[in-house]
Every structure is written in structure tokens, then in C-alpha cells.
Write an enzyme that holds these catalytic residues in place. Structure first.
Site, PDB file in Angstrom:
ATOM      1  N   ASP A  17      29.477  32.972 -43.831  1.00  0.00           N
ATOM      2  CA  ASP A  17      28.302  33.903 -44.065  1.00  0.00           C
ATOM      3  C   ASP A  17      27.116  32.779 -43.952  1.00  0.00           C
ATOM      4  O   ASP A  17      25.895  32.912 -43.441  1.00  0.00           O
ATOM      5  CB  ASP A  17      28.031  34.517 -45.139  1.00  0.00           C
ATOM      6  CG  ASP A  17      26.986  35.483 -45.371  1.00  0.00           C
ATOM      7  OD1 ASP A  17      26.415  35.902 -44.475  1.00  0.00           O
ATOM      8  OD2 ASP A  17      26.287  35.106 -46.336  1.00  0.00           O
ATOM      9  N   ALA A  18      27.055  31.528 -44.752  1.00  0.00           N
ATOM     10  CA  ALA A  18      26.152  30.725 -44.873  1.00  0.00           C
ATOM     11  C   ALA A  18      25.789  29.821 -43.523  1.00  0.00           C
ATOM     12  O   ALA A  18      25.024  29.648 -43.258  1.00  0.00           O
ATOM     13  CB  ALA A  18      26.426  29.685 -46.175  1.00  0.00           C
TER      14      ALA A  18
END
Length: 128
Positions: A17-18
Site C-alpha cells: 500500500d505504501a
């Protein structure tokens, strides 16, 4: 290089996600956008669960992902905790989590070129 096999599917998705958010944010800034509200709205085209699930589905249909990447996808998708954000179907959320797990695994394996391939394929389709 770290071994992604040592991490849960949820942990891989957390990292993925990051990674994905950073790629998208960098792209939007490169395009010259600088207003925070506009940046947020534009980023949703790429970082929402619905968008990520769609990206995965399209690339999966093409056979784009390797067998190993599909394994990471399933680990992330199956790491579902039962909690789903509002306005997101459980299946969509699980698919997006699987997609993020692939990115997290690739990042840990230092396969930045493969992450770029995924991004470039998605970006080119989104710009059409």
C-alpha cells in the site's frame, strides 16, 4: 533483500500500500499538480480498493502476473480480517489487498523494475 515468505499476506499488503501510494503521488506531482485537494481526488483513481481490484483483474486476465506473484496475491487476499472500509464490497477489498501484497513482495525482493512494469502498464491504460 528480505524474504517476503517470512511475512504474512497482510504485512505484505501493508508495505505494498505504501509503495503504491508513493508511486502514484510521485506521478501526480510530476504532472505538475500541486493543490492538496486536487491531488487527493486524482489519487483515488489509482489507490482506491475499487481501482486496485480492477487493475489486478485486468492484468490477471492477460496472464501478466507470474506464478510466484499470483501466490503472493492469494496470500494477501486470503489474509482478510473481516473488516472492510465503508462503501467497499468485501470481494473488492480482498482483491485490492492481494494486489498490494504483490507489490509488497516485489519491494522486499528489490524487484523495482517489475514494480515499474506494473505501474507503467496501469498508468498507460489510465491515460487512454
Amino acid at each position: 533483500m528480505k524474504n517476503p515468505d517470512l511475512y504474512s499476506g497482510r504485512a505484505l499488503a501493508f508495505l505494498g500500500d505504501a509503495v503504491w501510494s508513493l508511486i502514484v503521488r510521485d506521478y501526480l506531482l510530476e504532472k505538475g499538480e500541486s493543490k492538496g485537494n486536487t491531488l487527493q481526488k486524482m489519487s483515488v483513481r489509482y489507490v482506491s480498493a475499487k481501482a486496485q481490484a480492477s487493475f489486478y483483474a485486468d492484468l490477471h486476465k492477460e496472464g501478466f502476473f507470474t506464478e510466484e506473484e499470483e501466490t503472493y496475491y492469494h496470500r494477501g487476499r486470503n489474509g482478510y480480517t473481516g473488516t472492510v472500509p465503508k462503501n467497499t464490497a468485501a470481494g473488492t477489498y480482498r482483491m485490492s489487498t492481494g494486489f498490494e501484497a504483490v507489490l509488497g513482495a516485489l519491494y522486499l525482493k528489490n524487484e523495482r523494475e517489475r514494480i515499474s512494469e506494473i505501474w507503467n502498464k496501469i498508468r498507460s491504460r489510465s491515460e487512454e
